[in-house]
Design a protein around this motif. Sequence first.
Motif, mmCIF file in Angstrom:
data_model
loop_
_atom_site.group_PDB
_atom_site.id
_atom_site.type_symbol
_atom_site.label_atom_id
_atom_site.label_comp_id
_atom_site.label_asym_id
_atom_site.label_seq_id
_atom_site.Cartn_x
_atom_site.Cartn_y
_atom_site.Cartn_z
ATOM 1 N N ILE A 89 100.686 76.826 29.452
ATOM 2 C CA ILE A 89 100.754 75.713 30.406
ATOM 3 C C ILE A 89 101.947 75.964 31.318
ATOM 4 C CG2 ILE A 89 101.270 73.258 30.594
ATOM 5 C CD1 ILE A 89 99.601 72.807 28.153
ATOM 6 N N LEU A 122 104.413 71.863 34.892
ATOM 7 C CA LEU A 122 103.580 70.842 34.271
ATOM 8 C C LEU A 122 104.228 70.337 32.992
ATOM 9 C CD1 LEU A 122 100.992 69.269 34.356
ATOM 10 C CD2 LEU A 122 99.835 71.153 33.276
ATOM 11 N N THR A 150 102.298 76.974 40.566
ATOM 12 C CA THR A 150 102.574 75.537 40.602
ATOM 13 C C THR A 150 103.862 75.235 41.352
ATOM 14 O OG1 THR A 150 103.585 75.833 38.447
ATOM 15 C CG2 THR A 150 101.389 74.916 38.480
ATOM 16 N N SER A 202 104.326 73.551 44.836
ATOM 17 C CA SER A 202 104.300 72.105 45.075
ATOM 18 C C SER A 202 105.698 71.610 45.428
ATOM 19 C CB SER A 202 103.765 71.389 43.841
ATOM 20 O OG SER A 202 104.585 71.636 42.739
ATOM 21 N N ILE A 203 106.731 72.342 44.994
ATOM 22 C CA ILE A 203 108.092 71.896 45.307
ATOM 23 C C ILE A 203 108.379 72.054 46.793
ATOM 24 C CG2 ILE A 203 110.539 72.407 44.888
ATOM 25 C CD1 ILE A 203 109.834 72.915 42.021
ATOM 26 N N LEU A 240 98.601 70.812 40.919
ATOM 27 C CA LEU A 240 99.578 69.950 40.259
ATOM 28 C C LEU A 240 100.082 68.847 41.181
ATOM 29 C CD1 LEU A 240 100.991 69.530 37.650
ATOM 30 C CD2 LEU A 240 102.738 71.138 38.327
ATOM 31 N N LYS A 256 99.832 64.877 40.927
ATOM 32 C CA LYS A 256 101.005 64.008 40.921
ATOM 33 C C LYS A 256 100.849 62.891 41.962
ATOM 34 C CE LYS A 256 105.971 64.029 40.962
ATOM 35 N NZ LYS A 256 107.002 64.332 41.948
ATOM 36 N N GLU A 311 99.158 58.997 34.176
ATOM 37 C CA GLU A 311 99.846 60.273 33.908
ATOM 38 C C GLU A 311 99.222 61.063 32.770
ATOM 39 O OE1 GLU A 311 101.707 57.526 34.280
ATOM 40 O OE2 GLU A 311 103.204 57.934 35.833
ATOM 41 N N HIS A 312 98.957 60.344 31.659
ATOM 42 C CA HIS A 312 98.501 61.078 30.476
ATOM 43 C C HIS A 312 97.211 61.829 30.763
ATOM 44 C CE1 HIS A 312 101.363 58.305 28.593
ATOM 45 N NE2 HIS A 312 101.534 59.303 27.746
ATOM 46 N N TYR A 338 97.753 64.644 33.670
ATOM 47 C CA TYR A 338 98.480 65.861 33.338
ATOM 48 C C TYR A 338 97.780 66.642 32.237
ATOM 49 C CZ TYR A 338 102.181 64.231 36.349
ATOM 50 O OH TYR A 338 102.897 63.825 37.438
ATOM 51 N N VAL A 386 94.991 68.586 33.993
ATOM 52 C CA VAL A 386 95.512 69.781 34.672
ATOM 53 C C VAL A 386 95.959 70.823 33.654
ATOM 54 C CG1 VAL A 386 97.313 70.638 36.203
ATOM 55 C CG2 VAL A 386 96.228 68.475 36.680
ATOM 56 N N GLY A 387 96.647 70.331 32.613
ATOM 57 C CA GLY A 387 97.119 71.248 31.581
ATOM 58 C C GLY A 387 95.972 71.997 30.946
#
Lengths: 409, 435
Positions: A139, A143, B373, B376-377, B384, B388, B400-401, B404, B407-408
């Motif tokens: 992962i 994330l 990922t 995204s910053i 991701l 978000k 969120e749960h 994420y 995606v995970g």
Amino acid sequence: MAVEAERAGGGVSWWYDKRTRAIIMQVVVISLFVAFIGYIVNNTATNMEARGLSPGFGFMDQIAGFNPTSAEFNLTDFDVNSSTHGDVFILGLVNTLVISAIGVVLATIVGFTMGVLRLSKNPLINFLASCYVEVMRNIPLLLHIFIWYFAVWLTLPELFETIDGKRQLGAFNLFGLDMVFISQRGINYPNAILNPGWQAIPIALALAIAGIVVLAKWAKKRQDATGQPFPVLWTSIAMLIVFPVIAYLIMGGPIGWDLPEPGRFNLRGGATLPGSLMGLLLALVVYTGAFIAEAVRSGIQSVSHGQTEAAFALGLRPNITTRKVIIPQAMRVIVPPMTSQYLNLTKNSSLAVAIGYPDLVNIFTGVSLNQTGNAVEIIAMTMGVYLTISLVISLFMNWYNKSVTLVER
Amino acid sequence: MSKESIAYVRTELHPTLPPPASAVGPVHWIRMNLFSTWYYGVGTVVSAYLIAWLAWEIFDWAILTAVWHAKDFQDCLERYVGEPVGACWGFVDARFDQFMYGPYDPASYWRPNLTGILLIIGLLPVMFDKIPGRKITGPLMIFVFPWVATALLHGPIEMTTLQSTIGIVITLVLAVGGLFLGFRGRQQYNPGQAMLGFGITYAIAVMYFLAFGFGLDVIGTNKFGGFMLTLVLSAVAIGVSLPLGIVLALGRRANNMPLIQMLCIGFIELIRSVPLITVLFMAQFMLPLFLPEGVDFDNLIRALVGMSLFSSAYMAEVVRGGLQAIPKGQFEAADALGLNYNMSMRLVVLPQALKIVIPNIVSTFIGLFKDTTLVSIIGLLDLLLTMKQSVTSTQWLGMEHTGYIFVGSIYLVCCFGMSRYSIYLEKKLHTGHKR
């Protein structure tokens, strides 16, 4: 010989001489590189002038004018009114080092535990450890950070909650001791107050370490000479505890504790590890731990079974076999990949920018750059810091690696 | 001594008895592996409980108490529904297109879809021996697919060179000249000349193709997003980093050219010792300063430059590992055959070196895939960041749960699949020297 033949005029023309070609090639590449750099420098100078930016490090002395960190977590006494961008740099650097140091220690513990568990003959334990490693390392770290911060840490109770119209402490009071409080804001814990004479304790600790080194040397010499082992480990632990305690008692308790006390709106006193630090730390430890576990597993597996059998044949007990035969040989294989994992953890701590932990990249490369616009200087400084950290860690680990490598004839 | 004095002597072997019941079968296995010592017993009980608990929690969360249809977050939160709620698959369902394509034009979803199908059709024969057609799709994937994918995803690219008559004439002359040079080189068995000639023609053909594409509408790179962007980023970065990494690795080993060696070592070590995010920041903030005024790249290209440079340093180290594993005799044999540097590398050394490190290349790619990922910053809407933004949007607050974990699991499936594939490759390539 071929060269001599050419020189004698009997060979190929100079154009096909390897050395001439190497020189021509280098001259061409280096001049292209220099021209490229010159072009970039020229463009940068023009662009910076057009944007009204002045090159150089003058911006480091300007007042920063923003608050990069919270009041509770301020390791360098940063002050909004008087601190400069140079202080932002220092603060970020300290925060990066702090989280990397804690992370490296914890990740090593997690990684070793999981790596050893993964080698267990017990299929259930083995399965659990494999699941941990495979899930965690597949992962993306970013994330992980989001999950550990937004979906785990921020679902903890708030510091104060309003229940039935009454404000009351919502934080989780660890063991009910009124000493450690865990909440969304972070972990509040007692802070040590150093009264005069506190220096005795670190001195005692240093004495204990020096004593252990001497003791270990003496014990080894005695065992080599007489075969009598000496319980060095237990003596060392006892010394590490007893020496500082004696120093503490002799100096009359020079260290006081500032306990966090629930007030009306806030916890007074104590120190705080902010939630962003905890989220980042959990993510880094869990992620890097999985990689270290793999390194540990492959290292231990690389020690051939014959070594264990030979140790048993010599009459060593399993415990000693592990400590004296397997681990020392496994460390040779483990150290290089573990070094690169330590480096990765340090570099990865820069993802702090995603959840607002005030590390170097977040507050210096992020905010200071946006405020001053000195992109070239700031990014060069950031890269320089990471380069230095990398060099220091690799130098240290190379030194350690040298001390554990196989000495052959 | 006579025979009679001995009371009893067996003359035939006793038949082999089966082992005692306690030493075979499941009971023995359980005793040996699960309860051999007391701490093993404790470990077994604890981990059995943990596995059962985890399995039940996951099952309960993902299936039993999951919400399959939802309009907004109110359908998925305990305080509105009134009973414990697990996953909110309704949310994933409602936003699925965004997660896959980001802000891409919904009417044109067929374009990334088609690209993806082409990619899979082209890659499968290359990845698995059993599927035929590797010889055809391999070169197609390298020389044709990147441009087809660009034309499909982005549409035609504006080329200023091709807008003037002079530009067209020059390019056409160059193309014809390249063809001529190429055929002449082939006739005279001069591979260098042939490659140069055909290379020029190929480059110009690509330019023309990109300029016209398939005549589709242009969809700007700022519309790229979601999982599609993740794939584009990793595909481009791996495509650039592999050749660049090989060049850097060869440069690092060029002992007769110390200056070039220093240049390569400096680049590789500098990039490897800094975090990716600083390289991305550099691409974001310093690239505009480096370029002459008026020339500017969009965000995606900047990220691509950063990612490619970053991964090529890592790739260079992987390739160097392969080069180091080739015995010196191979280099010398190539020299003895009279091959020049290019030919000995192309025909003798690199095929062997790259074959050894294919599994490592795959694991570098896994790392790269996860590292995408980070874009995204710097504000690119990858999978991701799309997630978000969704879980902080007013419609789906507090998801969120589910978000994420969704995606995970996408990343988990992709990366775990790739790591299994690399193990499969390792086994398949482990031939030859070990008999």
